[in-house]
Design an enzyme around this catalytic site. Structure first.
Site, PDB file in Angstrom:
ATOM      1  N   ASN A   4       0.803  -1.219   0.000  1.00  0.00           N
ATOM      2  CA  ASN A   4       0.000   0.000   0.000  1.00  0.00           C
ATOM      3  C   ASN A   4       0.839   1.273   0.000  1.00  0.00           C
ATOM      4  O   ASN A   4       0.459   2.289  -0.575  1.00  0.00           O
ATOM      5  CB  ASN A   4      -0.916   0.019   1.226  1.00  0.00           C
ATOM      6  CG  ASN A   4      -1.817   1.215   1.277  1.00  0.00           C
ATOM      7  OD1 ASN A   4      -2.773   1.310   0.523  1.00  0.00           O
ATOM      8  ND2 ASN A   4      -1.518   2.161   2.168  1.00  0.00           N
TER       9      ASN A   4
ATOM     10  N   ASP B 273       0.617  -6.502   4.839  1.00  0.00           N
ATOM     11  CA  ASP B 273       0.317  -5.380   5.714  1.00  0.00           C
ATOM     12  C   ASP B 273      -0.724  -4.466   5.077  1.00  0.00           C
ATOM     13  O   ASP B 273      -0.689  -4.195   3.869  1.00  0.00           O
ATOM     14  CB  ASP B 273       1.598  -4.589   5.970  1.00  0.00           C
ATOM     15  CG  ASP B 273       1.393  -3.459   6.953  1.00  0.00           C
ATOM     16  OD1 ASP B 273       1.308  -3.739   8.162  1.00  0.00           O
ATOM     17  OD2 ASP B 273       1.326  -2.289   6.512  1.00  0.00           O
TER      18      ASP B 273
ATOM     19  N   GLU C 119      -3.676  -8.605   6.356  1.00  0.00           N
ATOM     20  CA  GLU C 119      -4.090  -7.823   7.515  1.00  0.00           C
ATOM     21  C   GLU C 119      -5.242  -6.933   7.059  1.00  0.00           C
ATOM     22  O   GLU C 119      -5.028  -5.903   6.411  1.00  0.00           O
ATOM     23  CB  GLU C 119      -2.932  -6.974   8.045  1.00  0.00           C
ATOM     24  CG  GLU C 119      -3.325  -6.144   9.268  1.00  0.00           C
ATOM     25  CD  GLU C 119      -2.402  -4.958   9.495  1.00  0.00           C
ATOM     26  OE1 GLU C 119      -2.171  -4.611  10.664  1.00  0.00           O
ATOM     27  OE2 GLU C 119      -1.939  -4.353   8.510  1.00  0.00           O
TER      28      GLU C 119
END
Length: 580
Positions: free
Chosen positions: A245, A320, A349
């Site tokens: 991200n 993540d 996650e």
């Protein structure tokens, strides 16, 4: 304490805003039935529309693997209580495709007044990978140890850096991890989740500046290769923490894009006003968000994902903030991973609703079980939820998710208060909660140091505002500094799970739950084995009648009996006993 778990839905106010926004406009949210079509299956798409203009038709435009148009039908009209208006539901069925195909599409709603069509989810491109849903066989029996490189071990007879600042570098290395592999193996762990090791200036590694290198303060590529080889030689697999991200502002592409408006990397990022205003991860200026839908930025990330699996034999990824990148990106990512290593295990996650987590079925092998984490902390550590409420949640939770959706479970990690601190340092409560964790189906994760009683001084959040670093203290290696009885407990618990496959593959059934006696009893069973798990949060002795047999539970007890009425596992008042 009204504890928060980091994420976009951390407070009731955020959840209400999310619920209201989610229903507005033209919304698809990757809603398909089935979520992941297998070869030959035709998925049904669902779109909800809450617009001020009348909608005449809704069209799905398939762009890959072929160009094709599918008209959707209006099937229902309902009332939205949150937004106090009507919304419509439209559905349409897509064609069937072969194994391994990535199917891409977008959806447009056409207003009856002839105004421009309205794209679903603000113009998002949707995609899915046609495949049989099957996490790797080895993943089901994984017992995972989370290692935070800077705080775990220094290695080479070195000393920790002389600092009390929890935000500073403390000196852990890859060599230190290698030296402690026997410790990890002796406890019984067969998998490591390794927090990031990429170059950056932080102690935690999430501000990476290069996705193809090792941070020099942690070691080098040879150290990393040795870590993988030696872990594998001990039967331990390693999962790499991967962030798609965002990355650190020191990344070469971002530096070039900020210095040159015509940079070839300009569109790797989302600019509000170049060069100083850009989209970031939760407002952190040092963490620019990556435009994963830009072909070259996506290709860079996919190349990195392929590299660590093929060049270093990592066994999978923990992703993540997986909620950030688009599903379209994850379809390509997952396809890349499975080509590089079909046996790789990938879990995300996603600190979101169960519906949102399930939307990643087919994009990952599963998601970290944040829902179970929260209620276990509330029930066992904080006593904010009753055992009856916990049982009700658990029963529904198990029914909601399919068995082939991995849900690694945990009591704490590097982004939240440690469980034992939350339980006021009472290791008896930790043992009861951990026994519950290890006797449920999800793959258990233990955060480094939990097994020897590492705690913290302050809460990471108000009123203390100690910061997440409070939960990242150094690992203690001296026996006098460790809770050796707790260490022995975890070693026994891990061995018990690994010796009893019914705890991995069996069914679960509640036998007894009482808030009056603060006891909870359930069984795990298959065709040949039946185990009965007794948990007590009572501070006094309790008696429980199960199938006409009276069981006596000591205070803060965890016991496991088999179908032959033998107690296989017993924790009482800090002691561990084994009887057969």
């Amino acid at each position: 304490m009204n504890e928060l778990v980091f994420g976009t839905l951390a407070t009731p106010e955020l959840r209400l805003a999310y619920a209201r926004q989610r229903q507005q406009g033209v919304s698809h949210h990757n809603q398909r039935q089935p979520w992941v079509p297998e070869p030959g299956e035709r998925p049904m798409l669902k779109v909800t529309i809450e617009e001020k203009v009348a909608i005449e038709k809704v069209v799905c435009h398939i762009t890959e693997p072929e160009k094709r148009t599918v008209l959707l039908d209006r099937v229902d009209t309902n009332w939205d209580l949150f937004n106090w208006t009507y919304y419509q539901t439209w559905q349409g069925q897509l064609p069937a495709y072969d194994e391994g195909r990535v199917v891409r599409y977008h959806i447009l709603a056409h207003p009856a007044d002839g105004s421009p069509p309205i794209p679903a989810d603000n113009g998002q491109n949707f995609s899915y990978l046609v495949r049989e849903i099957s996490p790797p066989d080895w993943s089901y029996e994984a017992v995972i140890y989370q290692v935070f490189p800077d705080r775990f071990a220094v290695g080479h007879d070195q000393q920790w850096r002389d600092t009390d600042d929890l935000t500073a570098i403390h000196g852990g290395t890859l060599a230190g991890i290698i030296e402690k592999l026997d410790y990890i193996a002796d406890l019984g762990f067969n998998c490591i989740w390794l927090n990031p090791f990429f170059p950056d200036t932080t102690h935690h590694g999430y501000h990476a500046t290069d996705y193809f290198a090792v941070n020099p303060r942690l070691g080098n590529m040879d150290d990393l290769r040795r870590l993988l080889n030696e872990a594998h030689g001990r039967g331990i697999r390693i999962i790499l923490d991967f962030v798609a991200n965002h990355w650190g502002s020191g990344h070469f592409s971002f530096q070039h894009a900020r210095q040159h408006e015509d940079s070839p990397y300009h569109n790797w990022y989302h600019w509000d006003q170049w060069p100083d205003e850009y989209e970031t991860f939760f407002g952190v200026k040092d963490l620019p968000t990556i435009n994963v839908d830009h072909p070259e930025a996506r290709a860079y990330l996919l190349k990195a994902a392929h590299f660590w699996l093929t060049e270093f034999d990592f066994d999978g990824y923990r992703l993540d903030y997986a909620y950030g990148p688009s599903h379209d990106f994850w379809a390509d990512f997952f396809a890349t991973v499975k080509v590089a290593n079909p046996d790789a295990w990938v879990f995300g996650e996603v600190v979101e609703t169960p519906n949102k987590q399930l939307s990643y079925l087919g994009y990952f092998d599963g998601c970290l079980d944040f829902m179970l984490l929260q209620i276990m902390r509330h029930t066992f550590a904080q006593r904010r939820r009753t055992l009856v409420e916990f049982d009700s949640f658990l029963t529904q939770h198990e029914r909601f998710f399919p068995p082939n959706f991995s849900q690694p479970c945990f009591l704490d990690n590097h982004d939240m208060n440690r469980f034992i601190w939350l339980a006021d340092g009472d290791s008896r409560i930790l043992k009861v909660a951990a026994t519950c964790q290890f006797t449920l189906p999800g793959q258990p994760i233990v955060y480094y140091g939990t097994e020897v009683g590492i705690s913290q001084d302050l809460s990471i959040q108000p009123p203390d505002n100690g910061g997440m670093e409070q939960a990242r203290k150094r690992m203690v290696w001296s026996e006098e500094g460790q809770d050796r009885e707790l260490h022995a407990f975890y070693k026994r618990l891990i061995a018990f799970r690994r010796d009893n496959p019914v705890l991995v593959y069996g069914q679960r059934c509640t036998l007894y739950v009482s808030d009056e006696t603060k006891t909870y009893v359930y069984s795990r069973y298959d065709e040949t084995t039946r185990l009965i798990i007794f948990l007590s949060l009572s501070d006094k002795e309790e008696k429980v009648l199960i199938a006409d047999q009276l069981f006596t539970l000591p205070p803060y007890a965890a016991l496991i009996w088999n179908q032959d009425n033998n107690c296989l596992y017993n924790i009482a008042n800090g002691d561990i006993t084994e009887t057969t």
